[in-house]
Design an enzyme around this catalytic site. Structure first.
Site, PDB file in Angstrom:
ATOM      1  N   CYS A 230       0.580  -1.197  -0.027  1.00  0.00           N
ATOM      2  CA  CYS A 230       0.013   0.343   0.255  1.00  0.00           C
ATOM      3  C   CYS A 230       0.496   1.374  -0.130  1.00  0.00           C
ATOM      4  CB  CYS A 230      -0.785   0.150   1.156  1.00  0.00           C
ATOM      5  SG  CYS A 230      -0.153  -0.224   3.074  1.00  0.00           S
TER       6      CYS A 230
ATOM      7  N   CYS B 170       3.018   1.618   2.598  1.00  0.00           N
ATOM      8  CA  CYS B 170       4.265   1.226   3.133  1.00  0.00           C
ATOM      9  C   CYS B 170       5.635   1.475   2.496  1.00  0.00           C
ATOM     10  CB  CYS B 170       3.750  -0.615   2.549  1.00  0.00           C
ATOM     11  SG  CYS B 170       2.275  -1.092   3.453  1.00  0.00           S
TER      12      CYS B 170
END
Lengths: 78, 325
Positions: free
Chosen positions: A11, A14
């Site tokens: 995502c 991250c």
């Protein structure tokens, strides 16, 4: 040498965390390997509920949010 | 409460830019400034408040609470309520799902949480307060919680464990109640604040462009679509309106924050509120990216059942709203 792992399924948060950690490693010159763990089965071994997770030497330091730059610097240089 | 924003918008448009009152452009600009300032302000306040709650309410505690206590049915309500206060990033749904079932929490209860968490989130609440007012926001939140609960109970009855992917089943078989000592972060508020702040800025950065574009489009539509335009096609007596609106909404996701301001204008132009709420629940609550992520833990069949039941519940609540309101 420190072993840094960033756990996350890919995502935006991250990715942000990974970029930040890599930047700090470069700037501080800390001797460390940065590894991105995207495999969910691997991630679940750490028994976490939210990503991204910052793991330093197999120890969970920050989970569920993007850390600040100063936090990462402190964690890496202590 | 928001008079001062109106005054400010008036001042910018009529005094600073010297546009004439009654002019189409002036009115549209005035509406745009007033709406954006008001909505962004409310968004900011609500995201910030939720950030503070979150900081003290970590997800691990929720999981441990749910797996430790037998609540005789109330656990569905609890899971649903927890879903409201915890933040939700669709990318966390997989670790969350596994963490919950591994902690011995029934699948149905886990679903309750998974449904409410994105459905009633801080961005949606902030936008709702700004666009529709407190009363309708409250109704949205309450129906979101009830919906998560109901769908969770229904899904729990289906005994869906057999439709999990093999490796998750393995995880479940080896589920040991991890009596992990949860190290509570005892960080003082002063040190938490910058972290919360960073999160608020992060969320706002992600949604503000969509919100602004949404308000802009809404503002244009406000001026050009005649009042009551949609009543012809989408009135309460049209039984297909709610299901169609819901099914259209499910694939939309990333621009949920841009869609809400547009929907608000549609409501003023005659779309029944229940239909609009069903549409918004579909946009916010279910999404294709989420389905793709869940594929790692669920078979397509299970995802189908999950989305089907939730969609059905959304459609029913749309009808209910249309009857009540």
């Amino acid at each position: 040498m420190k072993n840094i792992k960033i756990l996350g399924t890919g995502c935006p948060k991250c990715k942000q965390t990974t970029a930040l950690v890599e930047q700090v490693v470069k700037e501080t010159g800390v001797d460390a390997t940065v590894e991105k763990v995207e495999d969910i089965m691997e991630i679940m071994k750490y028994n976490v509920l939210s990503t991204p997770v910052l793991v330093i030497d197999e120890e969970i330091t920050i989970k569920g949010r993007v850390p600040s730059k100063s936090e990462v610097t402190e964690l890496l240089t202590k | 409460m928001f008079d001062w924003i109106q005054n400010m918008a008036d001042w910018i448009v009529f005094d600073l830019l010297k546009l004439e009152q009654g002019q189409h452009l002036a009115e549209a600009l005035n509406f745009f400034i007033y709406d954006s300032v008001k909505i962004l302000l409310l968004l900011f306040v609500i995201i910030f408040l939720m950030g503070i709650i979150n900081s003290y309410f970590p997800i691990e505690k929720v999981r441990n609470f749910l797996s430790r206590n037998k609540l005789f049915g109330l656990e569905y309500l609890m899971a649903s309520l927890f879903g409201v206060v915890t933040p939700f990033c669709s990318c966390s749904s997989v670790p969350l799902f596994i963490g919950f079932v591994r902690g011995g929490i029934p699948l149905g209860v886990t679903f309750s949480f998974l449904i409410t968490s994105p459905l009633v989130n801080e961005v949606a609440i902030g936008l709702f307060v700004g666009l529709f007012g407190l009363k309708i926001t409250l109704m949205y939140v309450i129906s979101g919680v009830l919906l998560g609960m109901t769908a969770g109970i229904i899904l729990g009855k289906f005994k869906l464990e057999r439709f999990l992917t093999p490796w998750v089943k393995e995880v479940l078989a080896n589920a040991e109640r991890e009596g992990e000592a949860f190290a509570e972060e005892k960080t003082p508020f002063k040190e938490r604040l910058p972290i919360i702040w960073a999160e608020v800025v992060n969320i706002l950065k992600g949604v503000v462009p969509y919100v602004i574009v949404g308000i802009g489009i809404g503002g244009l539509m406000h001026g050009y679509i005649p009042e009551g335009f949609f009543e012809k096609y989408m009135n309460k007596d049209n039984l297909f309106a709610v299901p169609i609106a819901t099914i259209l909404a499910v694939p939309m996701y990333s621009n949920a924050s841009g869609i809400l301001p547009v929907v608000q204008v549609l409501v003023t132009k005659g779309i029944p509120l229940g239909t609009a709420i069903a549409f918004m629940m579909g946009v916010v609550g279910l999404s294709l990216p989420e389905a793709m992520l869940l594929k790692k833990v669920m078979t397509m069949k299970l995802i189908g059942v999950f989305f089907g039941v939730v969609t059905l519940c959304i459609i029913i609540s749309g009808y209910l709203f249309n009857i009540i309101l």
